[in-house]
Design an enzyme around this catalytic site. Structure first.
Site, short mmCIF file in Angstrom:
data_model
loop_
_atom_site.label_atom_id
_atom_site.label_comp_id
_atom_site.label_asym_id
_atom_site.label_seq_id
_atom_site.Cartn_x
_atom_site.Cartn_y
_atom_site.Cartn_z
N HIS A 111 1.05 -1.41 -0.06
CA HIS A 111 -0.15 0.03 0.53
C HIS A 111 1.55 1.27 0.10
O HIS A 111 2.21 1.68 1.12
CB HIS A 111 -1.04 -0.56 1.63
CG HIS A 111 -1.92 -1.47 1.32
ND1 HIS A 111 -2.67 -1.60 0.09
CD2 HIS A 111 -1.39 -1.99 2.04
CE1 HIS A 111 -3.80 -2.28 0.08
NE2 HIS A 111 -2.88 -2.36 1.78
N HIS A 121 -0.63 -5.98 -4.96
CA HIS A 121 -0.25 -7.10 -4.61
C HIS A 121 0.10 -8.66 -5.78
O HIS A 121 0.35 -9.13 -6.63
CB HIS A 121 -1.89 -8.11 -4.82
CG HIS A 121 -1.96 -9.88 -4.40
ND1 HIS A 121 -2.35 -10.62 -5.35
CD2 HIS A 121 -1.84 -10.69 -3.21
CE1 HIS A 121 -2.50 -11.76 -4.96
NE2 HIS A 121 -2.25 -11.99 -4.03
N ARG A 125 2.81 -19.91 -4.73
CA ARG A 125 2.82 -20.91 -3.52
C ARG A 125 3.11 -22.41 -4.36
O ARG A 125 2.63 -22.46 -5.29
CB ARG A 125 1.64 -20.69 -3.36
CG ARG A 125 0.19 -21.41 -3.50
CD ARG A 125 -0.89 -20.83 -2.67
NE ARG A 125 -1.71 -20.92 -3.26
CZ ARG A 125 -2.29 -19.79 -3.66
NH1 ARG A 125 -1.49 -18.77 -4.42
NH2 ARG A 125 -3.83 -19.96 -4.72
#
Length: 285
Positions: A111, A121, A125
């Site tokens: 931010h 963002h 993973r």
């Protein structure tokens, strides 16, 4: 026989390497912008006594970043009943008989101080169970004041990363991001999109891992030039108001819909690390 312990170790090490690169680059942006640059505060996170953990790196009140978190974790254990049902709904077999899991990844949310500089963002993973494995992740840009050239640059960098692996990946994963990052109760997207993918298992672990690495490597070239372009933009009080209201939309999405938030909280990971994505200040109309 496939040695998944070796593959897990390689994936976990890569996410940590990517984390180190991003932290260094973001502190470099701070160095270029201020004589008193912001710095990351780093703390260890734990998932219970035996479930692994990671590093939470958060910078607050920087010259460029009002709040940014870059987290890595490697966790393992037994999935609870709700998580087992969620996995079964996604087509993962055998979870009720053997609910072991292992997961590792990197998660980043930034931010920004200047309303003209977009929030962002990114995460990638790897997930493993005794019955299946897959990769997931993506990146999306969240400007409160959109600039067409910034949108084009961000998407072009992600498309280049996708095209190096499969000519159909960008269109497929862009459409998935447009659907995934939509806020139904507001009837709008939370930003200008990017790419999102999950459950990626083509049967070729090396190829899927290589693609996931490419997504991670594409992040800094996609985001840093956009940030540098907007650093000197003059912002009014009205611009700040728009930014804070847009952050409210971002917070709503992450608390209500985001898969990673739900999984992290349901599996007992450090709540501060899971909720790192929330903005430092937000407003609602």
């Amino acid at each position: 026989m496939v040695d998944f312990d070796e593959r897990k170790a390689r994936a976990s090490a890569w996410f940590r390497t990517l984390r180190d690169q991003i932290v260094a680059a973001f502190e470099g942006l701070e160095d270029a912008a201020s004589a008193t640059p912001g710095r990351f505060e780093v703390s260890e996170t734990r998932r219970g006594e035996d479930g692994g953990g990671g590093l939470m790196s958060v910078m607050r009140g920087g010259a460029v970043f009002e709040k940014v978190g870059v987290n890595v974790s490697t966790v393992h254990g037994m999935l609870g009943e709700r998580a087992q049902k969620a996995m079964a709904a996604r087509g993962v077999p055998g979870m009720s008989e053997d609910p072991r899991f292992w997961a590792s990844g990197i998660s980043l949310v930034a931010h920004m101080q200047n309303p003209h500089t977009p929030a962002v963002h990114m995460n990638t993973r790897m997930f493993w169970t005794p019955h299946a494995w897959w990769f997931g992740g993506g990146a999306d840009l969240n400007p409160c004041i959109e600039y067409a050239e910034d949108t084009a640059h961000f998407h072009a960098a992600l498309k280049t990363a996708c095209d190096a692996h499969d000519a159909g990946y960008y269109d497929r994963f862009k459409a998935w991001a447009d659907e995934y990052f939509f806020v139904p109760h507001r009837g709008r997207a939370r930003g200008i999109g990017g790419i999102f993918y999950d459950d990626l298992n083509t049967g070729d672990w090396e190829a899927d891992f290589a693609f996931t690495q490419s997504v991670g490597r594409a992040f800094l070239p996609a985001f840093v030039p956009v940030t540098e372009r907007r650093l000197g933009a003059q912002a009014s009080e009205a611009d700040r108001e728009v930014q804070l209201i847009h952050r409210g939309l971002y917070a709503e999405y992450n608390l209500v819909y985001d898969r990673g938030t739900k999984f992290g909280l349901e599996t007992g990971h450090d709540a501060n690390a899971v909720l790192m994505s929330l903005p430092p200040v937000a407003k609602w109309p």
